[in-house]
Motif scaffolding. Sequence first.
Motif, mmCIF file in Angstrom:
data_model
loop_
_atom_site.group_PDB
_atom_site.id
_atom_site.type_symbol
_atom_site.label_atom_id
_atom_site.label_comp_id
_atom_site.label_asym_id
_atom_site.label_seq_id
_atom_site.Cartn_x
_atom_site.Cartn_y
_atom_site.Cartn_z
ATOM 1 N N TYR A 173 0.797 -1.222 0.000
ATOM 2 C CA TYR A 173 0.000 0.000 0.000
ATOM 3 C C TYR A 173 0.836 1.282 0.000
ATOM 4 O O TYR A 173 0.299 2.363 -0.237
ATOM 5 N N GLY A 174 2.136 1.179 0.306
ATOM 6 C CA GLY A 174 2.943 2.387 0.463
ATOM 7 C C GLY A 174 3.076 3.194 -0.804
ATOM 8 O O GLY A 174 2.862 4.411 -0.821
ATOM 9 N N ASN A 175 3.462 2.527 -1.901
ATOM 10 C CA ASN A 175 3.594 3.180 -3.210
ATOM 11 C C ASN A 175 4.463 4.437 -3.142
ATOM 12 O O ASN A 175 4.161 5.468 -3.758
ATOM 13 N N ASP A 176 5.525 4.377 -2.336
ATOM 14 C CA ASP A 176 6.478 5.492 -2.226
ATOM 15 C C ASP A 176 5.808 6.782 -1.741
ATOM 16 O O ASP A 176 6.232 7.891 -2.091
ATOM 17 N N ARG A 177 4.794 6.650 -0.924
ATOM 18 C CA ARG A 177 4.165 7.836 -0.342
ATOM 19 C C ARG A 177 5.039 8.391 0.785
ATOM 20 O O ARG A 177 5.983 7.768 1.240
ATOM 21 N N PHE A 178 4.647 9.593 1.239
ATOM 22 C CA PHE A 178 5.425 10.235 2.297
ATOM 23 C C PHE A 178 5.423 9.400 3.573
ATOM 24 O O PHE A 178 6.450 9.251 4.234
ATOM 25 N N LEU A 179 4.259 8.835 3.926
ATOM 26 C CA LEU A 179 4.169 8.024 5.143
ATOM 27 C C LEU A 179 5.046 6.785 5.029
ATOM 28 O O LEU A 179 5.732 6.407 5.992
ATOM 29 N N ALA A 180 5.061 6.149 3.869
ATOM 30 C CA ALA A 180 5.894 4.960 3.682
ATOM 31 C C ALA A 180 7.374 5.315 3.792
ATOM 32 O O ALA A 180 8.163 4.583 4.410
ATOM 33 N N ARG A 181 7.779 6.443 3.189
ATOM 34 C CA ARG A 181 9.183 6.860 3.301
ATOM 35 C C ARG A 181 9.545 7.195 4.748
ATOM 36 O O ARG A 181 10.653 6.890 5.202
#
Length: 371
Positions: free
Chosen positions: A175-183
């Motif tokens: 679900y991260g898809n290189d989003r800010f939260l995932a980073r």
Amino acid sequence: MTTTLTPTPNRRRSALTKGQLPKYAPWVVLGASLIVGAALVNLIGFNPFGWGLISAILFTVGLVAWSGSVEGARKAKDKLATCLVFGSFIIAVLPLVSVIWTALVNGIPGLMTPGFLGTSMNGVTGVADNKAVENGTRVLGGVYHALIGTLQITALATVISVPVGLLTAVYLVEYGNDRFLARAITFFVDVMTGIPSIVAGLFAAAFFFIVVGPGTKTGAVAAIALSVLMIPVVVRSSEEMLKIVPNELREAAYALGVRKWRTIVKVVIPTAISGIASGVTLAIARVIGETAPILVTAGFATAINNNVFGGWMASLPTYIYTQILNPTSPSNPGPSDQRAWGAALVLIILVMLLNLIARLIARVFAPKQGR
């Protein structure tokens, strides 16, 4: 009439082996290196480490020089690289072998003591140790309470860490898809991987100081501290295992109309379960020997405490620490040293069993490969 001369086997063999070192060359160089190394070390005072180091250097120089004079520079470079690789392997293995050998030599007498694994330190005083030394009787006391405490604290830390770590890894991969939260999660996981263990213990102690009150030391607090150390390892290992699951499996499930969460539960996680399970087991082996956070959060006890949520609790690392630092009988520390080495051997056996279990789990749950 002309006759054709066929080469004899001896001539053919000589032609094929021309310009090559004989097979016995490494053994000759090794023997000469050991003899010369022993002679050189004796000049400054013999010791096994110096003998091995000087002999290894002489062996490398001698073999490479001989190879260069007979086989040429290319083969000599190959011999040099081979010696460096084997030397690095020996340097890496020697400390492990030394630790295991020292633990076996010093720990087997304590481990073989009757009742060592089935009794605690409750009621064992310096008087008993003094009598054991003076009369040559059996050393009293064992590691039962510390062994039970280690298993309880580690089990609770695993129950806390595995769901959090696995779900975090699922979010980062699916679900991260290189989003800010995932980073941001990835950054903080990397930071948590390198924090000292004492910091994790202080965090858990401060957290329960605010929630429960000052001076709270229980096995549950220690489990929280260990979970801080376990979660990054579980996240990283699970994330890598989920990444190697082929996307074709996900796309096939989506093509059949399966929802994403069900694809993750039924396809992705079962495919990566072997690597996830082995990563979790290695994370347990990484924290089971931690001493500093348990001293800060769980204290130390000499009796058996089966309640992980109440009272001080002993563990194998803290048991070893206290037996060495504060012997039961300061005038006769021998029995305490024997108990400490026995507990260290038990801890090493536990870590080895966990690593073997990790390999077994990885083999059992590995995806079956077709012919």
